[in-house]
Design a protein around this motif. Structure first.
Motif, PDB file in Angstrom:
ATOM      1  N   LEU A 194      92.818 137.868 -24.782  1.00 25.16           N
ATOM      2  CA  LEU A 194      92.584 137.336 -23.554  1.00 25.16           C
ATOM      3  C   LEU A 194      92.757 138.742 -22.479  1.00 25.16           C
ATOM      4  O   LEU A 194      91.998 138.857 -21.438  1.00 25.16           O
ATOM      5  CB  LEU A 194      93.671 136.357 -23.007  1.00 25.16           C
ATOM      6  N   SER A 195      93.631 139.612 -22.963  1.00 27.22           N
ATOM      7  CA  SER A 195      93.900 140.593 -21.927  1.00 27.22           C
ATOM      8  C   SER A 195      92.601 141.830 -22.055  1.00 27.22           C
ATOM      9  O   SER A 195      92.381 142.234 -21.124  1.00 27.22           O
ATOM     10  CB  SER A 195      95.040 141.463 -22.602  1.00 27.22           C
ATOM     11  N   ARG A 196      91.908 141.516 -23.102  1.00 30.83           N
ATOM     12  CA  ARG A 196      90.715 142.126 -23.100  1.00 30.83           C
ATOM     13  C   ARG A 196      89.542 141.930 -21.970  1.00 30.83           C
ATOM     14  O   ARG A 196      88.649 142.550 -21.645  1.00 30.83           O
ATOM     15  CB  ARG A 196      89.827 142.154 -24.474  1.00 30.83           C
ATOM     16  N   LYS A 197      89.895 140.557 -21.431  1.00 33.39           N
ATOM     17  CA  LYS A 197      88.898 140.002 -20.507  1.00 33.39           C
ATOM     18  C   LYS A 197      89.708 140.091 -19.246  1.00 33.39           C
ATOM     19  O   LYS A 197      89.312 139.273 -18.370  1.00 33.39           O
ATOM     20  CB  LYS A 197      88.579 138.619 -20.876  1.00 33.39           C
ATOM     21  N   GLY A 198      90.991 140.496 -19.144  1.00 29.77           N
ATOM     22  CA  GLY A 198      91.566 140.674 -17.944  1.00 29.77           C
ATOM     23  C   GLY A 198      92.474 139.308 -17.689  1.00 29.77           C
ATOM     24  O   GLY A 198      92.918 138.765 -16.748  1.00 29.77           O
ATOM     25  N   LEU A 199      92.638 138.416 -18.812  1.00 27.30           N
ATOM     26  CA  LEU A 199      93.294 137.150 -18.701  1.00 27.30           C
ATOM     27  C   LEU A 199      94.510 137.287 -19.193  1.00 27.30           C
ATOM     28  O   LEU A 199      94.994 138.028 -20.189  1.00 27.30           O
ATOM     29  CB  LEU A 199      92.273 136.029 -19.272  1.00 27.30           C
ATOM     30  N   LYS A 200      95.161 136.138 -18.975  1.00 26.51           N
ATOM     31  CA  LYS A 200      96.785 135.973 -19.527  1.00 26.51           C
ATOM     32  C   LYS A 200      97.243 134.691 -19.831  1.00 26.51           C
ATOM     33  O   LYS A 200      96.340 133.872 -19.540  1.00 26.51           O
ATOM     34  CB  LYS A 200      97.673 136.569 -18.378  1.00 26.51           C
ATOM     35  N   LEU A 201      98.095 134.279 -20.498  1.00 19.29           N
ATOM     36  CA  LEU A 201      98.766 133.071 -20.817  1.00 19.29           C
ATOM     37  C   LEU A 201      99.526 132.584 -19.682  1.00 19.29           C
ATOM     38  O   LEU A 201     100.462 133.552 -19.217  1.00 19.29           O
ATOM     39  CB  LEU A 201      99.546 133.150 -21.981  1.00 19.29           C
ATOM     40  N   LYS A 202      99.525 131.514 -19.179  1.00 20.75           N
ATOM     41  CA  LYS A 202     100.009 131.087 -17.898  1.00 20.75           C
ATOM     42  C   LYS A 202     101.289 130.265 -18.256  1.00 20.75           C
ATOM     43  O   LYS A 202     101.317 129.173 -19.076  1.00 20.75           O
ATOM     44  CB  LYS A 202      98.953 130.691 -16.912  1.00 20.75           C
ATOM     45  N   ALA A 203     102.520 130.238 -17.230  1.00 24.36           N
ATOM     46  CA  ALA A 203     103.567 129.419 -17.319  1.00 24.36           C
ATOM     47  C   ALA A 203     102.806 127.970 -17.095  1.00 24.36           C
ATOM     48  O   ALA A 203     102.118 127.862 -16.226  1.00 24.36           O
ATOM     49  CB  ALA A 203     104.590 129.762 -16.093  1.00 24.36           C
ATOM     50  N   GLY A 204     103.426 127.112 -17.966  1.00 21.16           N
ATOM     51  CA  GLY A 204     103.142 125.444 -17.839  1.00 21.16           C
ATOM     52  C   GLY A 204     102.083 125.360 -19.010  1.00 21.16           C
ATOM     53  O   GLY A 204     101.729 123.964 -19.025  1.00 21.16           O
ATOM     54  N   GLN A 205     101.438 126.073 -19.268  1.00 16.46           N
ATOM     55  CA  GLN A 205     100.344 125.974 -20.338  1.00 16.46           C
ATOM     56  C   GLN A 205     100.911 125.479 -21.548  1.00 16.46           C
ATOM     57  O   GLN A 205     102.022 125.958 -22.221  1.00 16.46           O
ATOM     58  CB  GLN A 205      99.233 127.132 -20.767  1.00 16.46           C
ATOM     59  N   VAL A 206     100.231 124.644 -22.126  1.00 13.31           N
ATOM     60  CA  VAL A 206     100.695 123.908 -23.784  1.00 13.31           C
ATOM     61  C   VAL A 206      99.405 124.796 -24.627  1.00 13.31           C
ATOM     62  O   VAL A 206      98.447 124.390 -24.490  1.00 13.31           O
ATOM     63  CB  VAL A 206     100.433 122.586 -23.699  1.00 13.31           C
ATOM     64  N   ILE A 207      99.982 125.493 -25.532  1.00 13.58           N
ATOM     65  CA  ILE A 207      99.118 126.247 -26.341  1.00 13.58           C
ATOM     66  C   ILE A 207      99.256 125.966 -27.968  1.00 13.58           C
ATOM     67  O   ILE A 207     100.396 125.908 -28.404  1.00 13.58           O
ATOM     68  CB  ILE A 207      99.523 127.956 -26.357  1.00 13.58           C
ATOM     69  N   LEU A 208      98.320 125.379 -28.447  1.00 14.23           N
ATOM     70  CA  LEU A 208      98.275 125.154 -29.715  1.00 14.23           C
ATOM     71  C   LEU A 208      97.853 126.416 -30.712  1.00 14.23           C
ATOM     72  O   LEU A 208      97.090 127.224 -30.203  1.00 14.23           O
ATOM     73  CB  LEU A 208      97.039 124.030 -29.991  1.00 14.23           C
ATOM     74  N   THR A 209      98.933 126.554 -31.644  1.00 13.73           N
ATOM     75  CA  THR A 209      98.769 127.957 -32.462  1.00 13.73           C
ATOM     76  C   THR A 209      97.634 127.803 -33.731  1.00 13.73           C
ATOM     77  O   THR A 209      97.702 128.887 -34.315  1.00 13.73           O
ATOM     78  CB  THR A 209     100.277 128.155 -33.029  1.00 13.73           C
ATOM     79  N   GLY A 210      97.118 126.677 -34.057  1.00 16.24           N
ATOM     80  CA  GLY A 210      96.409 126.537 -35.143  1.00 16.24           C
ATOM     81  C   GLY A 210      96.723 125.928 -36.212  1.00 16.24           C
ATOM     82  O   GLY A 210      98.006 125.655 -36.525  1.00 16.24           O
ATOM     83  N   GLY A 211      95.824 125.184 -37.050  1.00 13.21           N
ATOM     84  CA  GLY A 211      96.240 124.322 -38.085  1.00 13.21           C
ATOM     85  C   GLY A 211      96.936 125.025 -39.137  1.00 13.21           C
ATOM     86  O   GLY A 211      96.819 126.188 -39.650  1.00 13.21           O
ATOM     87  N   ILE A 212      98.052 124.361 -39.608  1.00 13.18           N
ATOM     88  CA  ILE A 212      99.029 124.954 -40.747  1.00 13.18           C
ATOM     89  C   ILE A 212      98.407 124.887 -42.140  1.00 13.18           C
ATOM     90  O   ILE A 212      98.629 125.737 -42.706  1.00 13.18           O
ATOM     91  CB  ILE A 212     100.393 124.413 -40.528  1.00 13.18           C
ATOM     92  N   THR A 213      97.755 123.735 -42.370  1.00 12.07           N
ATOM     93  CA  THR A 213      96.847 123.532 -43.403  1.00 12.07           C
ATOM     94  C   THR A 213      95.649 123.064 -43.220  1.00 12.07           C
ATOM     95  O   THR A 213      95.068 123.454 -42.096  1.00 12.07           O
ATOM     96  CB  THR A 213      97.665 121.952 -44.088  1.00 12.07           C
ATOM     97  N   GLY A 214      94.740 122.878 -44.077  1.00  7.74           N
ATOM     98  CA  GLY A 214      93.312 122.542 -44.135  1.00  7.74           C
ATOM     99  C   GLY A 214      93.443 121.093 -43.211  1.00  7.74           C
ATOM    100  O   GLY A 214      94.278 120.361 -43.062  1.00  7.74           O
ATOM    101  N   ALA A 215      92.362 120.974 -42.510  1.00  6.38           N
ATOM    102  CA  ALA A 215      92.002 119.836 -41.974  1.00  6.38           C
ATOM    103  C   ALA A 215      91.561 118.607 -42.497  1.00  6.38           C
ATOM    104  O   ALA A 215      90.957 119.081 -43.499  1.00  6.38           O
ATOM    105  CB  ALA A 215      90.905 120.089 -40.527  1.00  6.38           C
ATOM    106  N   VAL A 216      91.700 117.170 -42.198  1.00  8.44           N
ATOM    107  CA  VAL A 216      91.446 116.230 -43.037  1.00  8.44           C
ATOM    108  C   VAL A 216      90.511 115.165 -42.154  1.00  8.44           C
ATOM    109  O   VAL A 216      90.624 114.901 -41.161  1.00  8.44           O
ATOM    110  CB  VAL A 216      92.578 115.347 -43.454  1.00  8.44           C
ATOM    111  N   MET A 217      89.383 114.965 -42.883  1.00 12.24           N
ATOM    112  CA  MET A 217      88.418 114.082 -42.483  1.00 12.24           C
ATOM    113  C   MET A 217      88.971 112.790 -41.967  1.00 12.24           C
ATOM    114  O   MET A 217      89.664 112.145 -42.862  1.00 12.24           O
ATOM    115  CB  MET A 217      87.293 114.153 -43.496  1.00 12.24           C
TER     116      MET A 217
END
Ligand code: OOG
Ligand code: MG
Length: 260
Positions: A214-237
Motif C-alpha cells: 500500500l505504501s507504494r501507492k501512498g496508502l496505509k492500513l487504518k485504525a478500525g480496519q478488519v484485515i484478513l491475512t489470507g487462507g491458512i490452508t487450501g480453499a474448499v468448494m
C-alpha cells in the motif's frame, strides 16, 4: 492498457459480481495486462463500489500460504478489499447469491492504530493491533472455472465475496500467533487443516507485506480496519446442504450452513 480499458473492465467485473455471472479471463483478451494495470482496474472497481454507497471494512491479503499459491497456481501474494455488504450477518450462505463459492479459514487483525510504510516490523503490527479474531472467507472468483492469471485475480478484487466473522476476540499478545492450529470441516469431516505459520511464517507478516504494497501507492492500513491475512490452508468448494465448521486453537469456532 488504456484508461478506457481500465474503466470498462472494472464495470464488467463489478456487473459480473452483481449478476453472479462467470466471465472469461481478461488476460486472454488483453495479454498485455500487467500487475500494475490490474491494480488500476481493482482501484476503479473499488471506486465504483464506494460510489454505490458501500463501505470498506478493510483491505485483505490473498495467496499468502503455499497451500493457496499451489492450489491457484499463482506464486505471489496479492491484496483486495472487503466491503460491508460482504459480511454475512447470520449463519447461512445462499448459493443463489454466488457463482461457485469456496471457503477458507483465516485470522483477522483488527487495528487500533494506523500502520504505514515500507519497513514496518511484525512487532509494530502487533503493537498496532487491538484484537485478532477468526474469519471464514468465501471467495467467488468471477472467472470461468475459478481459473485466472495473477493480473486477472488482482483485477477481480482478489475473488472477494463474503466473510463470516467469529465472535472470539483476543489481544494479539494472548496467543502464539504463529502457532494457531485450524481445522476446516464439511459435514463433520475434516477437509483441510493447518497452523497459522503457513501464512508467510507468521500472520502478522501478511500485514507487514500489505503495508509495504500500500505504501507504494501512498496508502496505509487504518485504525478500525478488519484485515484478513489470507487462507491458512487450501480453499474448499461448497455445495447445497453443506454444514461448514472451522475451529481455531484459542480463537473459538465458526459454523454455517450452505443453502440454495
Ligand atoms: C484469490 C483470493 C485468495 C486468500 O486468502 O488466499 C485469498 C483466490 O484464491 O481466488 O483470498
Ligand atoms: Mg482469503
Amino acid at each position: 492498457m488504456t484508461v478506457m480499458n481500465v474503466k470498462s473492465l472494472a464495470i464488467h467485473l463489478n456487473q459480473a459480481e452483481y449478476e453472479k455471472r462467470e466471465v472469461t479471463s481478461i488476460q486472454a483478451e488483453h495479454p498485455e495486462m500487467t500487475v500494475g494495470d490490474a491494480y488500476k482496474i481493482q482501484e476503479e472497481l473499488v471506486g465504483l463500489k464506494l460510489q454505490e454507497g458501500h463501505r470498506i471494512i478493510g483491505p485483505k491479503m490473498g495467496l499468502t500460504s503455499r497451500a493457496k499459491m499451489k492450489q491457484m497456481n499463482v506464486e505471489e501474494p496479492i491484496y483486495g478489499y472487503v466491503f460491508d455488504y460482504m459480511v454475512v450477518p447470520d449463519k447461512t450462505l445462499y448459493l443463489n447469491e454466488l457463482i461457485h463459492p469456496k471457503v477458507e479459514a483465516e485470522i483477522a487483525f483488527i487495528l487500533g492504530k494506523d500502520i504505514e510504510g515500507p519497513n514496518v516490523t511484525i512487532e509494530q503490527v502487533i503493537e498496532a493491533t487491538e484484537y485478532v479474531a477468526p474469519a471464514l472467507e468465501i471467495i467467488d472468483s468471477r472467472y470461468k472455472d475459478f481459473k485466472f492469471t495473477l493480473p486477472d485475480v488482482i483485477a477481480d478484487n482478489a475473488s472477494s465475496s463474503k466473510v463470516f466473522m467469529g465472535s472470539t476476540f483476543k489481544r494479539p499478545q494472548e496467543l502464539e500467533l504463529d502457532l494457531v492450529g485450524v481445522t476446516l470441516s464439511i459435514n463433520g469431516e475434516i477437509k483441510e487443516l493447518g497452523a497459522s505459520a503457513a501464512v508467510l511464517g507468521h500472520p502478522a507478516e501478511s500485514l507487514v507485506l500489505l503495508a509495504r504494497m500500500l505504501s507504494r501507492k501512498g496508502l496505509k492500513l487504518k485504525a478500525g480496519q478488519v484485515i484478513l491475512t489470507g487462507g491458512i490452508t487450501g480453499a474448499v468448494m461448497l455445495s447445497d446442504g453443506d454444514v461448514v465448521q472451522a475451529k481455531w486453537d484459542g480463537l473459538g469456532s465458526i459454523e454455517f450452513t450452505v443453502k440454495k
